[in-house]
Design a protein around this motif. Structure first.
Motif, PDB file in Angstrom:
ATOM      1  N   GLY A 114       5.809  -3.712   3.071  1.00 37.16           N
ATOM      2  CA  GLY A 114       5.791  -4.071   1.657  1.00 37.16           C
ATOM      3  C   GLY A 114       4.435  -4.485   1.122  1.00 37.16           C
TER       4      GLY A 114
ATOM      5  N   ALA B  76       9.510  -0.147 -10.201  1.00 38.34           N
ATOM      6  CA  ALA B  76       9.583  -1.156 -11.258  1.00 38.34           C
ATOM      7  C   ALA B  76       8.777  -2.413 -10.934  1.00 38.34           C
ATOM      8  CB  ALA B  76      11.039  -1.533 -11.500  1.00 38.34           C
ATOM      9  N   ASP B  77       8.164  -2.465  -9.777  1.00 38.74           N
ATOM     10  CA  ASP B  77       7.404  -3.645  -9.364  1.00 38.74           C
ATOM     11  C   ASP B  77       6.231  -3.881 -10.316  1.00 38.74           C
ATOM     12  OD1 ASP B  77       5.806  -5.551  -8.012  1.00 38.74           O
ATOM     13  OD2 ASP B  77       6.571  -4.852  -6.090  1.00 38.74           O
ATOM     14  N   PRO B  78       6.131  -5.058 -10.954  1.00 37.69           N
ATOM     15  CA  PRO B  78       5.036  -5.324 -11.894  1.00 37.69           C
ATOM     16  C   PRO B  78       3.662  -5.305 -11.228  1.00 37.69           C
ATOM     17  CG  PRO B  78       6.414  -7.285 -11.598  1.00 37.69           C
ATOM     18  CD  PRO B  78       7.062  -6.169 -10.846  1.00 37.69           C
ATOM     19  N   LEU B  79       3.624  -5.484  -9.927  1.00 41.12           N
ATOM     20  CA  LEU B  79       2.350  -5.437  -9.203  1.00 41.12           C
ATOM     21  C   LEU B  79       1.661  -4.077  -9.364  1.00 41.12           C
ATOM     22  CD1 LEU B  79       0.459  -6.939  -7.248  1.00 41.12           C
ATOM     23  CD2 LEU B  79       1.852  -6.064  -5.376  1.00 41.12           C
ATOM     24  N   LEU B  80       2.441  -3.012  -9.537  1.00 40.67           N
ATOM     25  CA  LEU B  80       1.863  -1.676  -9.672  1.00 40.67           C
ATOM     26  C   LEU B  80       0.930  -1.560 -10.868  1.00 40.67           C
ATOM     27  CD1 LEU B  80       4.841   0.623  -8.723  1.00 40.67           C
ATOM     28  CD2 LEU B  80       2.733   0.275  -7.467  1.00 40.67           C
TER      29      LEU B  80
ATOM     30  N   PRO C 130       7.355   6.424  -3.381  1.00 41.82           N
ATOM     31  CA  PRO C 130       8.275   5.633  -2.563  1.00 41.82           C
ATOM     32  C   PRO C 130       8.825   6.384  -1.353  1.00 41.82           C
ATOM     33  CG  PRO C 130       9.138   5.904  -4.805  1.00 41.82           C
ATOM     34  CD  PRO C 130       7.818   6.588  -4.738  1.00 41.82           C
TER      35      PRO C 130
ATOM     36  N   ASP D 142       6.185   6.000   1.094  1.00 42.60           N
ATOM     37  CA  ASP D 142       5.763   4.611   1.293  1.00 42.60           C
ATOM     38  C   ASP D 142       4.239   4.493   1.265  1.00 42.60           C
ATOM     39  OD1 ASP D 142       6.687   2.031   1.327  1.00 42.60           O
ATOM     40  OD2 ASP D 142       6.686   1.867   3.501  1.00 42.60           O
TER      41      ASP D 142
ATOM     42  N   MET E  45       8.235  -1.728  -1.715  1.00 37.95           N
ATOM     43  CA  MET E  45       7.715  -1.698  -3.068  1.00 37.95           C
ATOM     44  C   MET E  45       8.520  -0.649  -3.840  1.00 37.95           C
ATOM     45  SD  MET E  45       3.730  -1.397  -4.081  1.00 37.95           S
ATOM     46  CE  MET E  45       3.411  -3.078  -4.528  1.00 37.95           C
ATOM     47  N   ASN E  46       8.857  -0.968  -5.085  1.00 38.19           N
ATOM     48  CA  ASN E  46       9.620  -0.012  -5.878  1.00 38.19           C
ATOM     49  C   ASN E  46       8.876   0.291  -7.180  1.00 38.19           C
ATOM     50  OD1 ASN E  46      10.579  -1.725  -8.141  1.00 38.19           O
ATOM     51  ND2 ASN E  46      11.581  -2.868  -6.507  1.00 38.19           N
TER      52      ASN E  46
END
Length: 67
Positions: free
Chosen positions: A43, A4-8, A24, A27, A1-2
């Motif tokens: 992930g 910029a992930d829209p899931l956040l 990050p 993790d 997961m980063n």
């Protein structure tokens, strides 16, 4: 997961329903309000209340110094 992930934007703490902070390097997703961290395994955020781990004050300071 980063970061910029829209899931956040839609992930929330299962206990207080508030936003989580991605760390990050660790993790993990972190809830600074409740001092709880949730692991990200392969992930996938583990957001069951039983998956969260309470952290002490010194660990909280360490984790929030990353943000």
């Amino acid at each position: 997961m980063n970061p910029a992930d829209p899931l956040l934007r839609i992930l929330a703490c299962p206990l207080d329903k508030g936003p989580l902070t991605l760390l990050p390097a660790e993790d993990v997703l972190y809830n600074p309000r409740l001092h709880r961290r949730y692991p990200i395994i392969d992930g996938i955020p583990q957001l069951l209340p039983s998956s969260g781990e309470q952290v002490d004050e010194s660990e909280h300071r360490r984790l929030t110094s990353h943000t």
